[in-house]
Motif scaffolding. Structure first.
Motif, PDB file in Angstrom:
ATOM      1  N   LEU A  61       0.997  -1.100   0.004  1.00  0.00           N
ATOM      2  CA  LEU A  61       0.182  -0.036  -0.101  1.00  0.00           C
ATOM      3  C   LEU A  61       0.793   1.436   0.008  1.00  0.00           C
ATOM      4  O   LEU A  61       1.869   1.465   0.978  1.00  0.00           O
ATOM      5  CB  LEU A  61      -0.848   0.047   1.257  1.00  0.00           C
ATOM      6  CG  LEU A  61      -1.714   1.110   1.566  1.00  0.00           C
ATOM      7  CD1 LEU A  61      -2.715   1.555   0.438  1.00  0.00           C
ATOM      8  CD2 LEU A  61      -2.379   1.086   2.931  1.00  0.00           C
ATOM      9  N   PRO A  65       0.213  10.803  -3.094  1.00  0.00           N
ATOM     10  CA  PRO A  65      -0.617  11.237  -4.234  1.00  0.00           C
ATOM     11  C   PRO A  65      -0.587  10.242  -5.190  1.00  0.00           C
ATOM     12  O   PRO A  65       0.423   9.425  -5.211  1.00  0.00           O
ATOM     13  CB  PRO A  65      -0.224  12.519  -4.344  1.00  0.00           C
ATOM     14  CG  PRO A  65       1.346  12.738  -3.920  1.00  0.00           C
ATOM     15  CD  PRO A  65       1.358  11.813  -2.712  1.00  0.00           C
ATOM     16  N   THR A  91      -3.261   2.266  -3.272  1.00  0.00           N
ATOM     17  CA  THR A  91      -2.554   3.576  -2.847  1.00  0.00           C
ATOM     18  C   THR A  91      -3.771   4.544  -2.141  1.00  0.00           C
ATOM     19  O   THR A  91      -4.887   4.263  -2.716  1.00  0.00           O
ATOM     20  CB  THR A  91      -2.185   4.323  -4.147  1.00  0.00           C
ATOM     21  OG1 THR A  91      -1.656   5.552  -3.712  1.00  0.00           O
ATOM     22  CG2 THR A  91      -3.317   4.453  -5.351  1.00  0.00           C
ATOM     23  N   THR A  92      -3.512   5.317  -1.208  1.00  0.00           N
ATOM     24  CA  THR A  92      -4.437   5.878  -0.355  1.00  0.00           C
ATOM     25  C   THR A  92      -5.011   7.190  -1.498  1.00  0.00           C
ATOM     26  O   THR A  92      -5.710   7.760  -1.209  1.00  0.00           O
ATOM     27  CB  THR A  92      -3.599   6.724   0.705  1.00  0.00           C
ATOM     28  OG1 THR A  92      -2.264   7.228   0.371  1.00  0.00           O
ATOM     29  CG2 THR A  92      -3.610   5.503   1.975  1.00  0.00           C
ATOM     30  N   ASP A  93      -4.042   7.523  -2.704  1.00  0.00           N
ATOM     31  CA  ASP A  93      -4.438   8.573  -3.381  1.00  0.00           C
ATOM     32  C   ASP A  93      -4.760   9.789  -2.665  1.00  0.00           C
ATOM     33  O   ASP A  93      -6.020  10.368  -2.993  1.00  0.00           O
ATOM     34  CB  ASP A  93      -5.291   8.019  -4.532  1.00  0.00           C
ATOM     35  CG  ASP A  93      -5.747   9.096  -5.803  1.00  0.00           C
ATOM     36  OD1 ASP A  93      -5.194  10.076  -5.612  1.00  0.00           O
ATOM     37  OD2 ASP A  93      -6.910   8.757  -6.307  1.00  0.00           O
ATOM     38  N   ILE A  94      -4.109  10.282  -2.036  1.00  0.00           N
ATOM     39  CA  ILE A  94      -4.224  11.245  -1.233  1.00  0.00           C
ATOM     40  C   ILE A  94      -4.772  12.792  -2.029  1.00  0.00           C
ATOM     41  O   ILE A  94      -4.387  13.012  -2.986  1.00  0.00           O
ATOM     42  CB  ILE A  94      -3.325  11.899  -0.221  1.00  0.00           C
ATOM     43  CG1 ILE A  94      -1.966  12.243  -0.636  1.00  0.00           C
ATOM     44  CG2 ILE A  94      -2.958  10.622   0.889  1.00  0.00           C
ATOM     45  CD1 ILE A  94      -0.974  12.784   0.320  1.00  0.00           C
ATOM     46  N   ASN A  95      -5.856  13.408  -1.452  1.00  0.00           N
ATOM     47  CA  ASN A  95      -6.342  14.716  -2.346  1.00  0.00           C
ATOM     48  C   ASN A  95      -5.897  16.075  -1.357  1.00  0.00           C
ATOM     49  O   ASN A  95      -5.260  15.717  -0.117  1.00  0.00           O
ATOM     50  CB  ASN A  95      -7.620  14.625  -2.529  1.00  0.00           C
ATOM     51  CG  ASN A  95      -8.392  14.402  -1.196  1.00  0.00           C
ATOM     52  OD1 ASN A  95      -8.179  15.062  -0.104  1.00  0.00           O
ATOM     53  ND2 ASN A  95      -9.600  13.482  -1.288  1.00  0.00           N
ATOM     54  N   GLU A  96      -6.223  16.971  -1.771  1.00  0.00           N
ATOM     55  CA  GLU A  96      -6.331  18.321  -1.295  1.00  0.00           C
ATOM     56  C   GLU A  96      -6.479  18.400   0.347  1.00  0.00           C
ATOM     57  O   GLU A  96      -5.738  18.812   1.129  1.00  0.00           O
ATOM     58  CB  GLU A  96      -6.670  19.342  -1.949  1.00  0.00           C
ATOM     59  CG  GLU A  96      -5.868  20.534  -2.218  1.00  0.00           C
ATOM     60  CD  GLU A  96      -6.674  21.542  -3.104  1.00  0.00           C
ATOM     61  OE1 GLU A  96      -7.524  21.320  -3.626  1.00  0.00           O
ATOM     62  OE2 GLU A  96      -6.026  22.503  -3.370  1.00  0.00           O
ATOM     63  N   VAL A  99      -4.146  16.917   2.392  1.00  0.00           N
ATOM     64  CA  VAL A  99      -2.676  17.577   2.488  1.00  0.00           C
ATOM     65  C   VAL A  99      -2.975  18.637   3.744  1.00  0.00           C
ATOM     66  O   VAL A  99      -2.167  19.002   4.177  1.00  0.00           O
ATOM     67  CB  VAL A  99      -2.478  18.237   1.244  1.00  0.00           C
ATOM     68  CG1 VAL A  99      -1.152  19.191   1.430  1.00  0.00           C
ATOM     69  CG2 VAL A  99      -1.921  17.240   0.413  1.00  0.00           C
ATOM     70  N   HIS A 106      -7.178   8.504   6.708  1.00  0.00           N
ATOM     71  CA  HIS A 106      -7.276   7.878   5.276  1.00  0.00           C
ATOM     72  C   HIS A 106      -6.444   6.710   5.313  1.00  0.00           C
ATOM     73  O   HIS A 106      -7.001   5.754   4.684  1.00  0.00           O
ATOM     74  CB  HIS A 106      -7.008   9.149   4.424  1.00  0.00           C
ATOM     75  CG  HIS A 106      -7.118   8.726   2.975  1.00  0.00           C
ATOM     76  ND1 HIS A 106      -7.208   9.825   1.943  1.00  0.00           N
ATOM     77  CD2 HIS A 106      -7.282   7.664   2.297  1.00  0.00           C
ATOM     78  CE1 HIS A 106      -7.293   9.047   0.924  1.00  0.00           C
ATOM     79  NE2 HIS A 106      -7.536   7.829   0.946  1.00  0.00           N
ATOM     80  N   LYS A 109      -8.054   3.901   7.148  1.00  0.00           N
ATOM     81  CA  LYS A 109      -9.100   3.247   6.403  1.00  0.00           C
ATOM     82  C   LYS A 109      -8.804   2.278   5.568  1.00  0.00           C
ATOM     83  O   LYS A 109      -9.437   1.502   5.230  1.00  0.00           O
ATOM     84  CB  LYS A 109     -10.183   4.323   6.253  1.00  0.00           C
ATOM     85  CG  LYS A 109     -11.108   4.928   7.141  1.00  0.00           C
ATOM     86  CD  LYS A 109     -12.125   5.899   6.651  1.00  0.00           C
ATOM     87  CE  LYS A 109     -12.509   6.874   7.578  1.00  0.00           C
ATOM     88  NZ  LYS A 109     -13.060   8.194   6.825  1.00  0.00           N
ATOM     89  N   SER A 110      -7.641   2.738   4.722  1.00  0.00           N
ATOM     90  CA  SER A 110      -7.304   2.139   3.707  1.00  0.00           C
ATOM     91  C   SER A 110      -6.968   0.756   3.891  1.00  0.00           C
ATOM     92  O   SER A 110      -7.068  -0.217   3.334  1.00  0.00           O
ATOM     93  CB  SER A 110      -6.184   2.751   2.883  1.00  0.00           C
ATOM     94  OG  SER A 110      -6.715   4.060   2.324  1.00  0.00           O
ATOM     95  N   GLU A 113      -9.716  -1.368   4.632  1.00  0.00           N
ATOM     96  CA  GLU A 113     -10.570  -2.000   3.345  1.00  0.00           C
ATOM     97  C   GLU A 113      -9.631  -3.126   3.022  1.00  0.00           C
ATOM     98  O   GLU A 113     -10.230  -4.121   2.375  1.00  0.00           O
ATOM     99  CB  GLU A 113     -10.563  -0.904   2.504  1.00  0.00           C
ATOM    100  CG  GLU A 113     -11.560   0.305   2.706  1.00  0.00           C
ATOM    101  CD  GLU A 113     -11.516   1.345   1.877  1.00  0.00           C
ATOM    102  OE1 GLU A 113     -12.528   2.298   2.052  1.00  0.00           O
ATOM    103  OE2 GLU A 113     -10.975   1.286   0.760  1.00  0.00           O
ATOM    104  N   ILE A 114      -8.443  -2.991   2.873  1.00  0.00           N
ATOM    105  CA  ILE A 114      -7.585  -3.941   2.352  1.00  0.00           C
ATOM    106  C   ILE A 114      -7.518  -5.233   3.116  1.00  0.00           C
ATOM    107  O   ILE A 114      -8.022  -6.404   2.522  1.00  0.00           O
ATOM    108  CB  ILE A 114      -6.048  -3.569   2.251  1.00  0.00           C
ATOM    109  CG1 ILE A 114      -5.779  -2.393   1.202  1.00  0.00           C
ATOM    110  CG2 ILE A 114      -5.028  -4.890   1.798  1.00  0.00           C
ATOM    111  CD1 ILE A 114      -4.572  -1.914   1.082  1.00  0.00           C
TER     112      ILE A 114
END
Lengths: 466, 452
Positions: A61, A65, A91-96, A99, A106, A109-110, A113-114
């Motif tokens: 994981l 971003p 990937t957590t694919d983090i957003n604004e 940040v 986040h 939680k990821s 989920e996995i």
């Protein structure tokens, strides 16, 4: 914390290159200071991922971003004999918002989920630059997740900006030492158990060597990390001996396992016929030293004799075709002499070899093999390489993918010998395959067609009309 | 009309999306004698570079400001200046295109302001054009990065003018067009006697040709002088909704009119394009396109049998998704599942029930009863799990040859795509067997008779 780890890795006493440095030099670290606008190569995160992704049943994981995983997933050639989970991109694919407010929740939680969806034996969490900057404490998140889900969740703290790929390899090794190795006990052990460290099973190369070991009754307790399962690495501290492949990548694992668990190791290579034999001998010698019956040595010699003969016999067919052909060998240089020796054996002439990452000892060895005026290339720009090739100073280039098109655009045969390659070149089988691939590349009928000028550009115009 | 759903998972599994900065970098790769550069850690560049090398099978000029930990925390503006000087010394390009990344945007470097003072302090670099675009990784997607980069190229490079040159036309091209698509458009414009400028133009730089000599910069593409005079064209034709910001920027700057064509795959959109070119040039549509139109109609007649009612799952960036979904629907297929990467005004108008902004796990989960999966090469694992035919579209395509020479625009490109998709569907038709048409109740009814 991370800075201490990095200094520790830079101080690695097992590293030959490191031992020759002054204290001050050592503190600066292994990598040359990167020059903006003139740098190339992967980052520490890339290195960590390369080193650990070959563990097949783990969920890898990436906390960051989309760039870090989205631009790079499923592009590495490590093969698996079982689980495919390692090829799934997480990937957590983090957003604004992450940040601004922090990405720890986040991430947690990821992980949940996995585990809910894929139930892997462990989750590896990779730190990247942006969450490192905003202060996400992945160690704390992993600790909390491990406790909550009763499952190993391992932090791999190697954000890209701390350094180059090689540093990432080592930081990945540190994570295994800190969190994985020695955490489980194997069901049974034998006097013939070994670890192979720093072998990633690219294109299945481990499987070119494994039958040799199996024939001798030697068991790979854990390969770190090619085609490995999580539990094998967790139990690897019970091996009797270890072989460290590809010296620079995972020396810290080998040395610290010796320190902590008294597992002796040697540095060897499965590239080239003599290196393969030497490695088999060394494995057997260490096992016998650790209590395996001495007859293993004789069986090893018998196997070596038989397999070497079989390999040379197959290579002999190529000798008349390859004799005198000139090779330019650009390998990153780690152990280029082991390939040089093999190419010379089939009659090829090595007109230059890169020594960018070689130690002084390696260079001496190259001189021994290639003679005093060996053409050693420290750092060649693509332009120089193109010039050398287009002036036909070499018949074929062997290199990594980065310089592939320099050769091809100069209409010179090229063979991939880097980690993205699709062919396996390890052991006796691999060397025969390498020579076969060189032969195929050199004698492909396209070259004569490509090098001919178009008729309208040719000096003597062809007559088409009666 | 579609409902747009954003996937609410915490963890993205098997990303469809790629990052904004490399979308911007690819746009810069369509400029001649250009060196694109990411303002970030060297890994940001390495990942993009490897991705493009695998897709295009070409050397990719792409530099980095090589931000280390200290520079990242304290600010890396000097790295930009040093990088420009280094690139100038080593590669001497005419244009440097800079895209920011997540690393540098988190700190919030004022790159625009820095570049102004840097350029003022270095008059010797006056001939070097520098275009900067802000593209944080943690926002938006690949297509957005491309879109913003092209808009900024227009803003930075096109010179304001009121002059118009007859027969001059601009094409602003979205990131979903291939080299072959651009070549097709160039041929079309030439057939009407028009002189066309393409921005960006990957057909000059990444068409896989063998240059006479080595160059560290892009090997071709839209030239700086050509871009500067784009304001003199009579009309700008933007292809793909993502090109609207650039078209508007151009219109603002030069007062030039533009039209926007959302796609160029299918019969009608090409009718529109050719009609527009005919009016612009005041020339009739050449015979060869009339012939190609007829061929496409015939292909539609021959092929529609295999498309009718087929359920298609598509994972693609908004403009490519729009192109494929609209055209497949026009062929009688049903877009059963659509997954995309980022917002676009087109999503709600998509000819399907739902468009998910999500990943390939979402696509796979929704594609279980589909007849065809369409996405980039990373969909190979999903297609394997699903056991359905797989068409590679988009970027990256790293496990097939010739991705850049795949033609899908124009009558001819539509015809070829129709055959390709039709053949995949045809090859996967299920053979009937004796149990294909069971009566209701089936086994149960029969066993009762046997007992009785």
């Amino acid at each position: 914390m991370l800075q201490n780890k990095i200094q520790e890795v830079f101080n690695e006493p097992g590293c030959a290159k490191n031992q020759t440095k002054s204290d001050k030099e050592r503190k600066k670290g292994c990598a040359k200071q990167l020059q903006p606008g003139a740098a190339a190569g992967g980052c520490a995160f890339d290195g960590a991922k390369i080193a650990l992704q070959p563990i097949t049943d783990v969920a890898h994981l990436v906390h960051g971003p989309i760039a870090c995983e989205g631009n790079s997933w499923d592009n590495r050639g490590a093969k698996s004999s079982g689980s495919r989970l390692y090829r799934t991109g997480f990937t957590t694919d983090i957003n604004e918002l992450d940040v601004v407010y922090g990405g720890e929740k986040h991430l947690f939680k990821s992980i949940k989920e996995i585990i809910d969806k894929y139930d892997p034996p462990a989750v590896f969490v990779y730190q990247t630059c942006v969450p490192a900057m905003i202060g996400d404490d992945i160690e704390a998140v992993c600790k909390a997740a491990s406790a909550k889900f009763a499952k190993p969740v391992i932090p791999i703290n190697a954000p890209g900006f701390v350094g180059a790929k090689n540093l990432g390899n080592k930081l990945a090794g540190e994570a295994l030492l800190d969190y994985v190795i020695g955490t489980e006990e194997p069901e049974s052990t034998t006097p013939y158990d070994i670890n192979i460290i720093g072998e990633y099973n690219l294109s299945g190369e481990l499987w070119q060597v494994k039958p040799l070991l199996e024939h001798l009754g030697i068991r790979i307790l854990a390969c770190i990390s090619g085609d490995a399962k999580y539990h094998e690495i967790a139990q690897s501290h019970r091996a009797r001996a270890a072989m460290m492949v590809c010296s620079k990548a995972m020396i810290n694992i080998a040395r610290k396992m010796e320190e902590r668990y008294q597992i002796p190791f040697f540095e060897g290579s499965f590239y080239g016929i003599s290196d393969t034999s030497e490695s088999l001998r060394e494995i057997s010698r260490l096992l016998v030293e650790r209590g395996a019956p001495a007859e293993l040595l004789e069986r090893t010699e018998a196997l070596i004799q038989r397999e070497e003969a079989r390999a040379w016999e197959r290579l002999a067919a190529y000798k008349p075709r390859l004799r005198g052909k000139r090779v330019l060998l650009i390998t990153g240089g780690v152990k280029s002499w082991s390939v040089v020796a093999a190419l010379q054996e089939v009659g090829m002439e090595v007109v230059g070899t890169s020594v960018k990452k070689s130690t002084a000892e390696d260079k001496e060895r190259i001189k021994e093999i290639m003679g005093q005026d060996a053409h050693m290339i420290d750092d060649m720009t693509p332009r120089e390489m193109y010039k050398m090739l287009s002036e036909a100073q070499a018949d074929i280039m062997l290199s990594g993918g980065r310089s592939q098109f320099v050769a091809l655009k100069a209409k010179v045969p090229w063979l991939d010998i880097n980690q993205e390659r699709h062919h396996a070149y390890a052991g006796y089988e691999g060397m025969v395959d390498l020579v076969r691939e060189i032969d195929k590349a050199l004698y492909n009928p396209i070259w004569s067609q490509l090098r001919k000028a178009a008729p309208w550009d040719a000096r003597e115009a062809a007559q088409w009309l009666p | 009309m579609a409902t747009v759903t954003v996937s609410h998972k915490a963890c993205t599994v098997n990303p469809l999306k790629m990052s904004q900065p490399i979308g911007g970098a690819l746009a810069f790769l369509g400029l001649a004698q250009c060196m694109p550069m990411l303002h970030g850690s060297q890994g940001c560049t390495a990942f993009g570079l490897v991705l493009f090398v695998r897709h295009f099978r070409e050397s990719i000029p792409l530099q980095t400001t090589a931000m280390n930990e200290v520079a990242t925390v304290l600010g890396g503006l000097d790295n930009i200046g040093n990088a420009i000087l280094n690139i100038q010394k080593r590669a001497n390009p005419r244009i440097i295109g800079i895209c920011s990344t997540g690393v540098t945007e988190t700190k919030g470097d004022d790159v625009d302001g820095y570049l102004k003072s840097f350029q003022a302090a270095h008059p010797e670099l006056d001939d070097l054009a520098v275009v900067y675009v802000s593209t944080p990784d943690f926002q938006d997607a690949f297509q957005d990065g491309w879109s913003k980069a092209v808009r900024n190229m227009v803003d930075a490079l096109v010179e304001p003018t009121a002059a118009r040159v007859a027969g001059q036309v601009n094409f602003l091209l979205g990131s979903h067009l291939t080299v072959a698509d651009i070549e097709e458009l160039r041929e079309m414009a030439a057939a009407f006697g028009l002189h066309a400028t393409f921005l960006p133009d990957l057909s000059g730089s990444l068409d896989g040709h063998i240059p006479d000599d080595f160059s560290p910069n892009t090997l071709g593409g839209a030239g700086l002088d050509e871009i500067r005079t784009m304001g003199e064209a009579e009309l700008t034709i933007a292809i793909g909704e993502q090109m609207r910001p650039a078209a508007e920027a151009l219109a603002r700057k030069t007062g030039q009119p533009y039209i926007l064509l959302e796609r160029l795959t299918g019969l009608e959109p090409n009718d529109q394009l050719l009609d527009c070119l005919a009016q612009l040039s005041d020339a009739p549509v050449p015979e060869k396109y009339r012939r190609q139109r007829s061929q496409l109609m015939d292909a539609m007649l021959d092929g529609h049998f295999y498309f009718g009612g087929k359920r298609i799952a598509i994972g693609a960036e908004p403009d490519l998704l729009w192109t494929l979904a609209t055209w497949l629907t026009e062929m009688g297929a049903v877009v059963a599942t659509a997954v995309t990467t980022t917002q676009s005004p087109l999503l709600e108008q998509m000819a399907c029930q739902e468009v998910v902004i999500g990943d390939l796990e979402d696509l796979e989960a929704r594609a279980t009863d589909c007849d065809l999966l369409i996405t980039h090469s990373h969909g190979r694992q999903a297609a394997e799990h699903l056991g359905i035919p797989f068409l590679r579209m988009g970027l990256p395509i790293f496990d097939r040859l010739g991705a850049t020479h795949r033609l899908t625009v124009g009558y001819r490109g539509t015809r070829d795509l129709l055959f390709e998709v039709g053949n995949l569907l045809m090859a996967n038709t299920h053979e009937h067997h004796p149990e294909s048409w069971p009566l209701p109740g089936g086994d149960h009814a029969r066993s009762q008779i046997a007992v009785g």
